[in-house]
Design a protein around this motif. Sequence first.
Motif: not given
Length: 351
Positions: A16-17, A157, A203
């Motif tokens: 996730v990023g 994201t 995030e």
Amino acid sequence: MRRIEVGGAQSYAVEVGAGLLDTLRVPERHVALIHPTDLPAGFVTRVQKALQPAVTIPVPARDDCKTLEVLSGVLSRLAGANIPRDGAVVGLGGGAATDLAGFAAASYLRGVAFYTLPTTLLGMVDAAVGGKTGVNLPEGKNLVGAFWPPRAVWCDTDTLGTLPGAVFREGAAEAFKHGLISDPTLLDRVLSPDFRPGGALLEGTLADAIDVKAGVVTRDLTERGERAFLNFGHTLAHALEAVTHHGVPHGDAVGYGMHYAARLSRALGGADLTGHTRAFLTWQQPAPLPPVSFEDALTFMARDKKADADGVRFVLLRDLAQPYLTRVPEDVLREEFSGWQQDLHDLNLLT
């Protein structure tokens, strides 16, 4: 960037990023890329540049892609491109497209590698993690499918910044649900002004919501026990989608379904959590519901995958983070459906 491990017989990581679409790498040499037609062209181009797919297959947007007819066409395209057994399918887009791509990967040559790149909040929190793949039938949602875990999940994201506000809020339903069934700290964070594309809470909240599902599916991949709790709110939600022919988006339907499940939980002696679900509906502002009768909803609830030979079962809550699975008497279902409709009327959510 956050990295979340999903265990089980075939473990994998969820990353996730920001900026992940530009750094993709897979070991397979022959790759097929599947994406919905309404996806921003720039996302497709970035993934094509990173992975050099042998074939790119556009499919209809949202649930219009989750049909046996579309699946058949995708499988034919894979065969026509000579994707080999050691090739891979990559699903890019929202949860519907990645569900379809995963089922195509599970079906083609009895199973090839699958990677998923969700581009919506709903896809990241729910569809991309856990290995559930499939398509719909006219008789109900997700009635055909397979468990086929991905090799990796990349949640960039940056892609969330292109979503209309209503679509972002739709996806928040699954994150809020994870707060109700497991991590109550998510509840206030999801409703915070800082939970938005580019927001300070995006995030971390997203990763923590994914972590809830990762933990559950690690312990129960094929929904023999605990994984059923992830369906809180979904029994009515899937019925609403079916009754309206998918006129109500999935996340909106889950928002409605969670409030109904909260009412049922209270009616059977659980804590009164309807304040939380009303607050979420007020924040989410889902698409208003058309008239739906209890009888029509019950027809589809009876086909829910949690149903067994003895009837329909619901995931309910004794309290926050205390889910359980039970059958609810039809008279209670009917009475609470009437009260649920009145609540929606009070919130101006009925057409």
